[in-house]
Design a protein around this motif. Structure first.
Motif, short mmCIF file in Angstrom:
data_model
loop_
_atom_site.label_atom_id
_atom_site.label_comp_id
_atom_site.label_asym_id
_atom_site.label_seq_id
_atom_site.Cartn_x
_atom_site.Cartn_y
_atom_site.Cartn_z
N ILE A 180 0.61 -1.57 -0.09
CA ILE A 180 -0.26 -0.21 -0.16
C ILE A 180 1.11 1.63 -0.10
N LYS A 186 -5.83 8.95 -2.24
CA LYS A 186 -5.56 7.69 -2.99
C LYS A 186 -4.71 7.28 -2.57
N ASN A 243 -7.63 -9.23 -3.80
CA ASN A 243 -7.76 -8.25 -3.99
C ASN A 243 -7.81 -7.36 -3.13
N VAL A 268 -9.36 -2.03 1.62
CA VAL A 268 -9.08 -0.72 2.13
C VAL A 268 -9.66 -0.57 3.24
N LYS A 316 -13.75 2.98 -2.52
CA LYS A 316 -13.66 3.12 -2.26
C LYS A 316 -11.95 3.04 -1.59
N TYR A 317 -11.56 3.29 -2.63
CA TYR A 317 -9.56 3.45 -2.94
C TYR A 317 -9.54 5.36 -2.89
N LYS A 318 -10.98 5.68 -2.16
CA LYS A 318 -10.09 7.31 -1.76
C LYS A 318 -10.92 7.45 -1.24
N ALA A 351 -5.09 -1.74 4.18
CA ALA A 351 -4.83 -2.93 2.97
C ALA A 351 -4.91 -4.59 3.27
#
Length: 446
Positions: free
Chosen positions: A100, A122, A130, A133, A146-148, A166
């Motif tokens: 990460i 991000k 995968n 997070v 979901k990644y920001k 992560a």
């Protein structure tokens, strides 16, 4: 006899030769064959050839089938090998631990609508399967996926350490980033003011124009004025001078205010330039020798002090003020306000209740009999009013206009406080205004 024997031998030899030659000719294919025999021979030969071809075709077919079978087996083996390699690769990927890294992709950005400085961050991740997070904070409520995430700071002193984790089946990993206020807040503009005593903007005149602006970060400010008519004398200073256009109409005057960090604020104001008869303001002069105060049935004190209350002689006092209105001859009063400032309280006038203002008219010389002159009440106030106050009652303007219309040269007022006339303590108990603390301001049209 002998001759016959020779003939017989010769005949035998001849036969032997003929038969020998025939045999050789037959073997060499030189013998002549009858047609029927030829047809039989050809059919026999064709049959033999077909039999040979059939046997050869069967041999070739058998060889082709064997080759195809071998090729199919080889392909199947290759596919099995490829699948095994893919399974091995997949097994290796499924065991990859997560990585990460946090990255600011937008910000700092100042949002003036809610007064926050925000960053958008991000995560760059790897791992199989995968990873999931989790952010320690998201002020967007998941709006960016979901990644920001978004972090809001509400004050220049605010800081925040953002942490993201992560996770997958192979483990957990975290990364952190420190966020602090990095925004420049733009300046703010409160108002644009055009300084005109009359409140009217006339064509072809010069007026001072100013803007009230400030910067929340304390930055130095620069100004840039613009106008749709007339001319700005110095467009980069505040205040500045505006020479209005020669024609009446609506015009826009505006200003851009920029701080030293590039923040910008803009304001514009619509101004009506009109050609109207100018109004005038005047502070009416007090005729000092015609006013003062009267102690009931006692004495008249002329001069610049206006006293009302209980006098040292235990006589009730009323104050009289005379204004020179010769400059208002023929004028129309638009507004009038009298101001009382610098009030002095003598001893204890608390037994009085109300402060009163009357319109009166006396002779040029104040006499004892004027204590009871005819008076028209303009307004009244609690005695606690003040120490400084003003009276802008419409009745004041009406009485002043009547004095002008009647051709008078003086407008005169009487001040009184109502209640018990005296407390009989032989001490002054009342209110005193010096001549410098009384001012009658009048707006009028000549």
């Amino acid at each position: 006899m002998k001759k016959n024997k020779l003939s017989i031998i010769f005949a035998v030899l001849t036969c032997i030769c003929i038969f020998s030659v025939a045999a050789i000719a037959d073997r060499c294919g030189c013998r002549t064959i009858p047609e029927e025999e030829k047809e039989d021979v050809e059919e026999t030969n064709e049959a033999n050839e077909e039999e040979v071809l059939t046997e050869e075709g069967e041999d070739i077919s058998e060889e082709t089938e064997e080759d195809e079978a071998e090729e199919a087996a080889e392909e199947e083996a290759a596919e099995i090998e490829e699948e095994e390699e893919q399974e091995t690769s997949d097994q290796e990927e499924q065991t990859e631990a997560p990585t990460i890294e946090l990255e600011i992709y937008e910000g700092p950005v100042y949002s003036q609508s809610d007064n926050v400085c925000y960053y958008r961050v991000k995560v760059n991740i790897t791992g199989t399967p995968n990873p999931d997070v989790e952010f320690s904070k998201d002020d967007s409520g998941g709006a960016w996926g979901k990644y920001k995430t978004q972090i809001n700071l509400n004050d220049p002193a605010d800081t925040y350490t953002l942490t993201a984790t992560a996770s997958n089946s192979e483990g957990d990993v975290t990364d952190s980033i420190d966020i602090s206020w990095g925004c420049n807040r733009p300046p703010g503009i409160a108002k644009i003011t055009i300084h005109s005593e009359s409140g009217i903007i006339n064509p072809g005149q010069q007026y001072e124009v100013s803007v009230e602006a400030s910067d929340p970060d304390g930055d130095n400010l620069e100004y840039k004025w613009n106008v749709t008519g007339g001319k700005i004398d110095s467009p980069s200073i505040n205040p500045t001078q505006w020479v209005t256009p020669s024609s009446t109409g609506e015009y826009q005057i505006g200003v851009d205010v920029e701080d030293s960090s590039g923040g910008m604020a803009t304001m514009a104001k619509t101004v009506i330039v009109e050609q109207l008869e100018l109004g005038t303001n005047i502070n009416l002069p007090i005729v000092e020798g015609e006013g003062g105060f009267i102690a009931y049935n006692n004495q008249v004190i002329l001069g610049g002090n206006f006293y009302t209350g209980d006098y040292v002689s235990n006589a009730h006092c009323r104050a009289f003020i005379s204004f020179d209105i010769t400059g208002l001859s023929g004028a129309t009063v638009e507004d009038a306000t009298i101001y009382f400032n610098n009030k002095s309280i003598w001893d204890d006038p608390s037994f009085f209740k109300v402060f009163l203002i009357y319109s009166v008219n006396w002779t040029a010389s104040l006499e004892l009999s004027d204590y009871n002159t005819f008076a028209i009440l303009i307004s009244s106030y609690p005695l606690s009013t003040g120490p400084d106050f003003s009276c802008g009652d419409a009745k004041l303007m009406t009485e002043l206009q009547q004095a002008i219309d009647f051709g008078r040269v003086r407008f005169q007022l009487m001040l009184d406080i109502n209640g018990a006339l005296t407390d009989s303590d032989a001490i002054n108990d009342g209110l005193l205004y010096d001549i410098s603390g009384v001012n009658l301001s009048v707006d009028y049209t000549p």
